[in-house]
Scaffold this active site. Structure first.
Site, PDB file in Angstrom:
ATOM      1  CB  SER A   2      -0.989   0.000   1.163  1.00 23.37           C
ATOM      2  OG  SER A   2      -0.335   0.227   2.386  1.00 23.37           O
ATOM      3  CG  ASN A   3       3.627   2.688   2.978  1.00 19.25           C
ATOM      4  OD1 ASN A   3       3.456   3.869   3.228  1.00 19.25           O
ATOM      5  ND2 ASN A   3       3.403   1.722   3.871  1.00 19.25           N
ATOM      6  CG  MET A  47       8.236  -8.263   5.719  1.00 18.84           C
ATOM      7  SD  MET A  47       7.899  -6.968   6.915  1.00 18.84           S
ATOM      8  CE  MET A  47       7.784  -7.931   8.399  1.00 18.84           C
ATOM      9  CG  HIS A  65       9.275   1.494  12.271  1.00 12.98           C
ATOM     10  ND1 HIS A  65       9.411   0.122  12.163  1.00 12.98           N
ATOM     11  CD2 HIS A  65       8.943   1.751  13.558  1.00 12.98           C
ATOM     12  CE1 HIS A  65       9.174  -0.424  13.352  1.00 12.98           C
ATOM     13  NE2 HIS A  65       8.883   0.539  14.212  1.00 12.98           N
ATOM     14  CD  GLU A 112      26.545  -1.815   7.929  1.00 17.58           C
ATOM     15  OE1 GLU A 112      26.813  -2.793   8.650  1.00 17.58           O
ATOM     16  OE2 GLU A 112      27.310  -1.374   7.062  1.00 17.58           O
ATOM     17  N   GLY A 113      21.649  -0.723  11.346  1.00 20.39           N
ATOM     18  CA  GLY A 113      20.844  -1.204  12.459  1.00 20.39           C
ATOM     19  C   GLY A 113      19.406  -1.483  12.033  1.00 20.39           C
TER      20      GLY A 113
HETATM   21  C1  GRF Z   1       3.749  -0.664   6.858  1.00 19.59           C
HETATM   22  O1  GRF Z   1       3.036  -0.563   8.052  1.00 19.59           O
HETATM   23  C2  GRF Z   1       5.150  -0.156   7.036  1.00 19.59           C
HETATM   24  O2  GRF Z   1       5.247   0.873   7.959  1.00 19.59           O
HETATM   25  C3  GRF Z   1       5.884  -1.382   7.543  1.00 19.59           C
HETATM   26  O3  GRF Z   1       5.302  -2.457   6.848  1.00 19.59           O
HETATM   27  C4  GRF Z   1       3.985  -2.106   6.450  1.00 19.59           C
HETATM   28  C5  GRF Z   1       3.931  -2.294   4.964  1.00 19.59           C
HETATM   29  O4  GRF Z   1       2.644  -2.080   4.459  1.00 19.59           O
HETATM   30  N1  GRF Z   1       7.310  -1.243   7.329  1.00 19.59           N
HETATM   31  P1  GRF Z   1       2.435  -2.011   2.892  1.00 19.59           P
HETATM   32  O5  GRF Z   1       2.990  -3.299   2.300  1.00 19.59           O
HETATM   33  O6  GRF Z   1       3.123  -0.789   2.375  1.00 19.59           O
HETATM   34  O7  GRF Z   1       0.937  -1.941   2.715  1.00 19.59           O
END
Ligand code: GRF
Length: 225
Positions: A20-21, A97, A116, A149-150
């Site tokens: 979605s982002n 991920m 995040h 890197e963290g």
């Molecule tokens: C979002 O909540 C983002 O902040 C996190 O993972 C989620 C990804 O959502 N890192 P999408 O795949 O962009 O819908």
């Protein structure tokens, strides 16, 4: 369609899930005046919906399977090759991920962003929304930051705050935060495209816009943009 024939900042997106982002960035680019365009999308998951979203918009979308490589470095080298072949100038992690390794970070110094779902440095890592609920905070939100890197430790570019309500569960809080994510991620990319961010140690300073921006700046509490 993203074609690289204009002077927009070329963005490559790494995503593992629903995307979605990614969609928010594509939409901001196609209809919202964003000075950046998504050139390619890479996923570590073969059926990630993010790949489908990219294809719908005519954007190059590939699955790179980490299991096809001897180690993380070889896997990231392949991703890097792909991004560079497409002339990517900025890498955006959008629900990716995996922890980005030193190879990618070296190849794109201060050119990798992440979003995040919490107000960093609180609640890094997985399930930022759940962590906020368990802790009992009254406000949470989301953060776009440079990747180092963290895990979710890089310099913070922009944050947006949402209230945590007494009857919130993970789903309702996540939805409220996600609405904000979709605003601040394109905004952060726009700042980079306009060359307005200066990194001073851990601090990210926002310079005044030289010319009036055609991008409708979001209202972030306390930040005059
Ligand atoms: C979002 O909540 C983002 O902040 C996190 O993972 C989620 C990804 O959502 N890192 P999408 O795949 O962009 O819908």
């Amino acid at each position: 369609m993203a074609n690289g024939r204009n002077n927009k900042l070329k963005v490559g997106v790494l995503a593992s899930g629903r995307g979605s982002n990614l969609q928010a960035i594509i939409d901001a680019s196609e209809k919202g005046g964003l000075a950046a365009e998504v050139i390619c999308v890479v996923s570590d998951i073969t059926d990630a919906y993010a790949l489908e979203r990219a294809r719908i918009h005519g954007i190059d979308a590939v699955h790179v399977n980490p299991k096809d490589f001897a180690n993380k470095q070889e896997y990231e080298k392949q991703i890097c090759r792909h991004l560079k072949e497409h002339g990517v100038e900025l890498v955006c992690l959008a629900g990716y991920m995996r922890i980005v390794g030193p190879h990618l970070i070296r190849e794109f110094p201060n050119r990798i962003l992440n979003i995040h779902p919490a107000l960093l440095p609180s609640f890094p890592g997985l399930h930022g929304q759940r962590q906020a609920l368990v802790h009992g905070v009254k406000f949470s939100g989301c953060t776009v930051h440079f990747v180092d890197e963290g895990v979710d430790t890089g310099p913070i570019i922009i944050q947006s705050v949402v209230p945590v309500l007494d009857d919130d569960d993970e789903e309702t809080l996540s939805a409220r935060i996600l609405t904000e994510e979709h605003k601040i991620y394109p905004q952060a990319i726009q700042f980079i495209a306009e060359g307005r961010l200066e990194l001073r140690g851990r601090k990210v300073l926002l310079e005044k816009a030289e010319t009036e921006s055609h991008y409708p700046a979001i209202q972030n509490p306390g930040v005059e943009i």
